[in-house]
Design an enzyme around this catalytic site. Structure first.
Site, short mmCIF file in Angstrom:
data_model
loop_
_atom_site.label_atom_id
_atom_site.label_comp_id
_atom_site.label_asym_id
_atom_site.label_seq_id
_atom_site.Cartn_x
_atom_site.Cartn_y
_atom_site.Cartn_z
NE ARG A 70 6.99 3.74 -6.11
CZ ARG A 70 6.62 4.88 -6.79
NH1 ARG A 70 6.55 6.03 -6.35
NH2 ARG A 70 5.80 4.59 -7.82
CB ALA A 93 -19.26 -0.86 42.92
#
Ligand code: UD1
Ligand code: CA
Length: 452
Positions: free
Chosen positions: A16, A377
């Site tokens: 199962r 950045a």
């Protein structure tokens, strides 16, 4: 006291599950179902015997534990037959503890009680009272003493109403076990050798069956399909979360917290919802983890703040650092005290010095960065030439302007300043401004194109 031998039945295929893996190799948290049972079995016994059948090689390979006595059950002829394969390997003067490879949450304390009861009466059964006993063997008692176990398929209407069921887990004096196994027959609805049939025979020999009844239906719950697997995963996680909270960890919602590994923490740590902890993770004092983080194998210090949606793996984050939101810290990263790693930054195999900041949109790899560095950045360390990886070294106090590329191998001097938008290919001196840009010009003759 006599030796304890654990016999773990693990021959079932688990149809199962609809999986190529044998059932006992399905995972719950960070371990296989069988692995969970083995932890308990090894803690309580001198020797573990695993009865395997379907997918035996795969089971043995995955578990990879030479201390186990692996016993093959080529054909599954019933639980009695399975135990009978292991019994010849066990000395008579011992207790055999029968466990199941698909019943992963069994508790140490319960097994200890069961063994105590078996030491007194020769055999002891673990049972549980269920709201819906369908499918299980029913416990038949008279004057409260266990008389027999009747399987669902062999039970009459009255017996089917009994809610106390056999968990299958039992402890038996091995000499008795061998004696009664020899007498089993397959004269029942399933044509199998039922281990459970020994109970009635033992009773008929005027012996009393010891009994332990657990109040925790999950510790004796078997897993047959993915739905039950997920149910037990939740139970496991909830129990673990309760343990952590009792030790002082603040969990914003224990039902939305998963730890698949080992988490240790000091006082006043807090974890928000949907965070996943994997492997070995330690948190210092007063550290907070926001929602939706994944943290694997990390040593995290005191007063660290990890903001939302960050992923940290195989890394060290030192005291006072701030990580995230949306940061990825990859293996062999060491983030210094009070450093700040901000959004959309990826750090790999790099050391970031104390108080340094990489606040936005950067890739830092194979880098040794000093203290109090400011990375603007969009700065990228170009560590890979397509074949090899190269190192970047950034001195203390350096300032790297936004959108610069540092082409490794390269060293940026102490207190050096790199002008924004530079592509730096040669080492730069201490204390100097370096930039590499073309001059800004005005294209006087240029006109915007006009739509045709
Ligand atoms: C068994 C018990 C039942 C109990 C229930 C609890 C018997 C006869 N019945 O029933 O009283 O309520 O467990 O779940 O024991 N296995 C083998 N080899 C075999 C047969 C089984 O290794 O030949 C293993 C299976 O993989 C499984 C476990 O033993 O993990 C239980 O076997 P299963 O056939 O599912 O027993 P049940 O019918 O559930
Ligand atoms: Ca079963």
């Amino acid at each position: 006291m006599s030796n304890i031998h654990a016999i773990i039945l693990a021959a079932g295929k688990g149809t199962r599950m609809n999986s190529s893996k044998p059932k006992v190799l399905q995972t719950l948290s960070d371990n296989t179902l069988l692995g969970h049972v083995l932890i308990q079995a090894k803690a309580i016994s001198q020797q573990v015997h695993v009865v395997y059948g379907f997918g035996g090689d795969q089971v043995k390979q995955t578990i990879n534990d030479d201390s186990i006595n692996w016993v093959e059950q080529a054909q599954q002829l019933g639980t009695g037959h399975a135990v009978a394969q292991a019994a010849p390997h066990i000395e008579d003067d011992s207790i055999s503890l029968i466990l199941y490879g698909d019943v992963p949450l069994i508790k140490q304390a319960t097994l200890e009680q069961l063994i105590d009861a078996a030491n007194t009466s020769g055999v002891a059964l673990l049972s549980v009272v269920l709201g819906n006993p369908t499918g299980y063997g029913r416990i038949i008692r008279q004057n409260n003493i266990i008389q027999a176990i009747v399987e669902q398929k062999d039970a009459n209407a009255e017996q089917l109403n009994i809610c106390e069921v056999n968990t299958g887990i039992m402890a038996v004096n091995t000499q008795l076990l061998k004696q009664y196994l020899a007498g089993l027959d397959s004269n029942n609805a399933q044509g199998e050798l039922y281990l459970t049939d020994i109970i009635e025979v033992i009773v008929n020999d005027n012996k009393t069956i010891g009994s332990v009844v657990t109040k925790d239906e999950f510790e004796v719950a078997g897993v047959n399909d993915k739905v039950q697997l997920a149910e037990l995963e939740r139970v496991f996680q909830k129990n673990q979360a309760i343990g952590f909270m009792q030790q002082g960890l603040t969990l914003k919602d224990p039902s939305r917290f998963d730890c698949r590994g080992n988490l240790s923490f000091r006082q006043d740590c807090e974890i928000d919802i949907n965070t996943l902890i994997e492997g070995e993770v330690s948190l210092g004092k007063n550290t907070t983890i926001a929602a939706n983080c994944t943290i694997k194998n990390a040593k995290i210090g005191d007063n660290v703040i990890i903001l939302t949606n960050s992923v940290i793996e195989d890394a060290v984050i030192n005291n006072g650092a701030s990580i995230g939101p949306f940061t990825r810290i990859r293996p062999q990263a060491i983030i210094g005290e009070n450093a700040k790693i901000g959004n959309f930054v990826e750090i790999k195999k790099s050391t970031i010095g104390k108080g340094s900041k990489v606040s936005h949109l950067s890739y830092v790899g194979d880098t040794t960065m000093g203290d109090d560095v400011n990375i603007g950045a969009g700065v990228i360390t170009c560590n890979y030439d397509g074949v090899n990886k190269h190192q970047t070294i950034i001195g203390d106090g350096a300032f790297v302007g936004s959108d610069s590329q540092l082409v490794a191998p390269i060293t940026i001097g102490k207190n050096a300043t790199i002008g924004a938008g530079s592509t730096i290919t040669k080492d730069t001196p201490d204390d100097q401004l370096v930039l590499s840009r073309s001059k800004q010009i005005i294209m006087k003759s240029w006109k915007r194109p006009v739509k045709k």
